[in-house]
Design a protein around this motif. Structure first.
Motif, PDB file in Angstrom:
ATOM      1  N   ASN A   1      85.335  52.271  33.262  1.00  0.00           N
ATOM      2  CA  ASN A   1      86.429  51.331  33.034  1.00  0.00           C
ATOM      3  C   ASN A   1      86.484  50.194  34.052  1.00  0.00           C
ATOM      4  N   PRO A   2      86.359  50.468  35.372  1.00  0.00           N
ATOM      5  CA  PRO A   2      86.311  49.342  36.309  1.00  0.00           C
ATOM      6  C   PRO A   2      85.132  48.412  36.035  1.00  0.00           C
ATOM      7  N   ALA A   3      83.993  48.992  35.674  1.00  0.00           N
ATOM      8  CA  ALA A   3      82.803  48.172  35.394  1.00  0.00           C
ATOM      9  C   ALA A   3      83.015  47.315  34.148  1.00  0.00           C
TER      10      ALA A   3
ATOM     11  N   PHE B   1      82.467  60.850  35.814  1.00  0.00           N
ATOM     12  CA  PHE B   1      81.498  59.788  35.546  1.00  0.00           C
ATOM     13  C   PHE B   1      82.102  58.707  34.643  1.00  0.00           C
ATOM     14  N   ASP B   2      83.061  59.082  33.819  1.00  0.00           N
ATOM     15  CA  ASP B   2      83.755  58.092  32.996  1.00  0.00           C
ATOM     16  C   ASP B   2      84.573  57.154  33.868  1.00  0.00           C
ATOM     17  N   GLY B   3      84.980  57.636  35.047  1.00  0.00           N
ATOM     18  CA  GLY B   3      85.755  56.810  35.968  1.00  0.00           C
ATOM     19  C   GLY B   3      85.001  55.601  36.479  1.00  0.00           C
ATOM     20  N   TRP B   4      83.664  55.621  36.362  1.00  0.00           N
ATOM     21  CA  TRP B   4      82.888  54.433  36.725  1.00  0.00           C
ATOM     22  C   TRP B   4      82.991  53.351  35.656  1.00  0.00           C
TER      23      TRP B   4
ATOM     24  N   MET C   1      83.612  40.820  43.769  1.00  0.00           N
ATOM     25  CA  MET C   1      84.654  41.689  44.310  1.00  0.00           C
ATOM     26  C   MET C   1      85.492  42.368  43.226  1.00  0.00           C
ATOM     27  N   LEU C   2      85.460  41.823  42.004  1.00  0.00           N
ATOM     28  CA  LEU C   2      86.314  42.335  40.930  1.00  0.00           C
ATOM     29  C   LEU C   2      86.085  43.818  40.630  1.00  0.00           C
ATOM     30  N   PRO C   3      84.839  44.312  40.564  1.00  0.00           N
ATOM     31  CA  PRO C   3      84.649  45.746  40.297  1.00  0.00           C
ATOM     32  C   PRO C   3      85.308  46.631  41.351  1.00  0.00           C
ATOM     33  N   LYS C   4      85.273  46.198  42.615  1.00  0.00           N
ATOM     34  CA  LYS C   4      85.863  46.998  43.686  1.00  0.00           C
ATOM     35  C   LYS C   4      87.385  46.993  43.597  1.00  0.00           C
ATOM     36  N   VAL C   5      87.939  45.881  43.171  1.00  0.00           N
ATOM     37  CA  VAL C   5      89.385  45.803  42.958  1.00  0.00           C
ATOM     38  C   VAL C   5      89.803  46.758  41.840  1.00  0.00           C
ATOM     39  N   TYR C   6      89.052  46.754  40.751  1.00  0.00           N
ATOM     40  CA  TYR C   6      89.380  47.650  39.640  1.00  0.00           C
ATOM     41  C   TYR C   6      89.187  49.119  40.013  1.00  0.00           C
ATOM     42  N   ALA C   7      88.200  49.412  40.847  1.00  0.00           N
ATOM     43  CA  ALA C   7      87.998  50.788  41.297  1.00  0.00           C
ATOM     44  C   ALA C   7      89.202  51.256  42.115  1.00  0.00           C
ATOM     45  N   ALA C   8      89.692  50.407  43.007  1.00  0.00           N
ATOM     46  CA  ALA C   8      90.872  50.742  43.801  1.00  0.00           C
ATOM     47  C   ALA C   8      92.092  50.910  42.901  1.00  0.00           C
ATOM     48  N   GLN C   9      92.227  50.006  41.927  1.00  0.00           N
ATOM     49  CA  GLN C   9      93.348  50.100  40.985  1.00  0.00           C
ATOM     50  C   GLN C   9      93.303  51.404  40.197  1.00  0.00           C
ATOM     51  N   SER C  10      92.113  51.784  39.747  1.00  0.00           N
ATOM     52  CA  SER C  10      91.949  53.019  38.980  1.00  0.00           C
ATOM     53  C   SER C  10      92.393  54.230  39.788  1.00  0.00           C
ATOM     54  N   ALA C  11      91.987  54.272  41.063  1.00  0.00           N
ATOM     55  CA  ALA C  11      92.379  55.382  41.928  1.00  0.00           C
ATOM     56  C   ALA C  11      93.885  55.392  42.161  1.00  0.00           C
TER      57      ALA C  11
END
Length: 404
Positions: free
Chosen positions: A117-119, A112-115, A341-351
């Motif tokens: 940082n991108p946010a 749940f913490d993984g949500w 689109m920025l949150p989705k970019v950061y989510a991909a980067q995190s993964a």
């Protein structure tokens, strides 16, 4: 950076980050005293990293449906509830804790913490003006390093003074305060949920990756981040510990000194970023290329060096230039991507960075066990040189190109 919402964001996230460090220190202590097994101590960070990787993959689904503030708040609320359950479990089962249950709690909290940082990173450009973006990124980087620098040492002292179980209860209080801060954020950016039926489950999952691939600036930045995620593994505690023991021939306290010097360098880099934010923003591509080449030299110098004091200086210099480069790359990503689109970019980067770092840890662990530990740092240096050359070769496409 006088925005109240920005203050709520960084204060709330700071309380959460301090809590994250403290409860992990507490779990390490509790697991070791309960099992005496180094395996569980090694498995704990792996479980945390893997959880963040899984979270990063599925985060776009939530980002597509929730406002960033809602995502931050819900993430912190769930983490707080989970930590409360963990606190109660540790309190009740202090003499007979199951390592599996404890690590499962850590895995779930990290998921749940993984949500968050991108946010957080995606929300930042919404809360400060574009002229303040480099300064805001530098400030957050400095705060992060202060927490990392002091959190582990402070956590160790607390665990020794009041025991790990009480430190977890303290973390629960920090999480609660963090949640209250998150509620105070005001994000006026409109959030529209797409009703396009073609945007199916798998489409949403790969949307952030597709944005990165289509935008030359984002693509090149993430190629660099991918290479550097592999190289940065050499600075993990296990490899540094072996280097200190075998090459520097010093006690474990020097392992601590080198870690501290690295974080001091990161902190100074954040301060430099704030001080020269205007100049960095004006010459962002040149800053990325210059710092990339400087950073690439550091593993070579560190690997061939045998003097403990020189190792401290090299470690600090690496941290300083790595932080300036990181701030520049972070700002480049934020300026090259639209708000929705920025949150989705950061989510991909995190993964991407999580799985790369996790697998590279196993690879470099194997190399360090079967070859001279110096080889590990030379390999890291080669990778960083490749990243720097790649940045130089693609300097024109590293320029900010805003997407619609």
């Amino acid at each position: 950076m006088k925005s109240k919402s920005f203050k709520y964001l960084w204060v709330g996230q700071s309380f959460a980050d301090i809590g994250d460090v403290l409860y992990i220190v507490a779990l390490i202590s509790l697991l070791y005293s309960s099992t005496g097994s180094p395996f569980y101590l090694a498995f704990l960070p792996f479980a945390i990293t893997f959880a963040r990787f899984i979270s990063g993959i599925f985060a776009p689904i939530l980002i597509n449906r929730l406002k960033l503030k809602s995502l931050l708040v819900s993430s912190q609320v769930i983490k707080t509830v989970l930590l409360l359950l963990l606190s109660l479990y540790v309190y009740i089962q202090i003499e007979a804790m199951s390592p599996f249950i404890v690590i499962t709690f850590a895995f779930t909290i990290s998921f749940f913490d993984g949500w968050a940082n991108p946010a957080r990173d995606a929300m930042l450009p919404r809360l400060v003006s574009s002229k303040e973006l480099v300064r805001a990124n530098s400030f957050l980087a400095s705060v992060d390093q202060i927490i990392q620098l002091g959190g582990w040492a402070f956590g160790g002292i607390l665990v020794a003074a009041i025991s790990g179980s009480y430190v977890i209860w303290l973390t629960l209080l920090l999480y609660f305060v963090s949640t209250l801060m998150m509620f105070g954020i005001i994000d006026e950016t409109q959030h529209e949920i797409s009703k396009d039926k073609e945007k199916a489950f798998w489409y949403v999952l790969k949307e952030g990756w597709a944005i990165i691939w289509r935008n030359p600036s984002l693509r090149n930045i993430h190629v660099m981040l991918f290479i550097e995620s592999i190289a940065h593994v050499v600075w993990i505690a296990a490899i540094l510990y072996v280097f200190v023991y075998e090459v520097l021939q010093e006690s474990e306290k020097w392992w601590g000194y080198i870690n501290v010097s690295f974080f001091v360098g990161l902190f100074i880099g954040g301060v430099v970023g704030m001080k020269f934010s205007t100049m960095i923003e004006k010459h962002m591509t040149k800053t990325i290329i210059m710092t990339s080449f400087v950073v690439s030299v550091m593993p070579f110098l560190f690997g061939v060096n045998s003097n403990a004091w020189m190792a401290l200086i090299i470690s600090a210099m690496f941290g300083l230039f790595e932080q300036i480069k990181g701030i520049s790359l972070q700002t480049g990503i934020q300026q090259s991507t639209s708000a929705d689109m920025l949150p989705k970019v950061y989510a991909a980067q995190s993964a991407l960075t999580a799985i790369t770092f996790g697998l590279s840890t196993l690879f470099f662990g194997y190399i360090s066990e079967h070859y001279n530990i110096r080889v590990v740092f030379i390999l890291a240096g080669i990778l960083l040189v490749m990243s720097a050359i790649y940045a130089l070769k693609n300097k024109n496409s590293l320029e900010v190109k805003k997407v619609a």
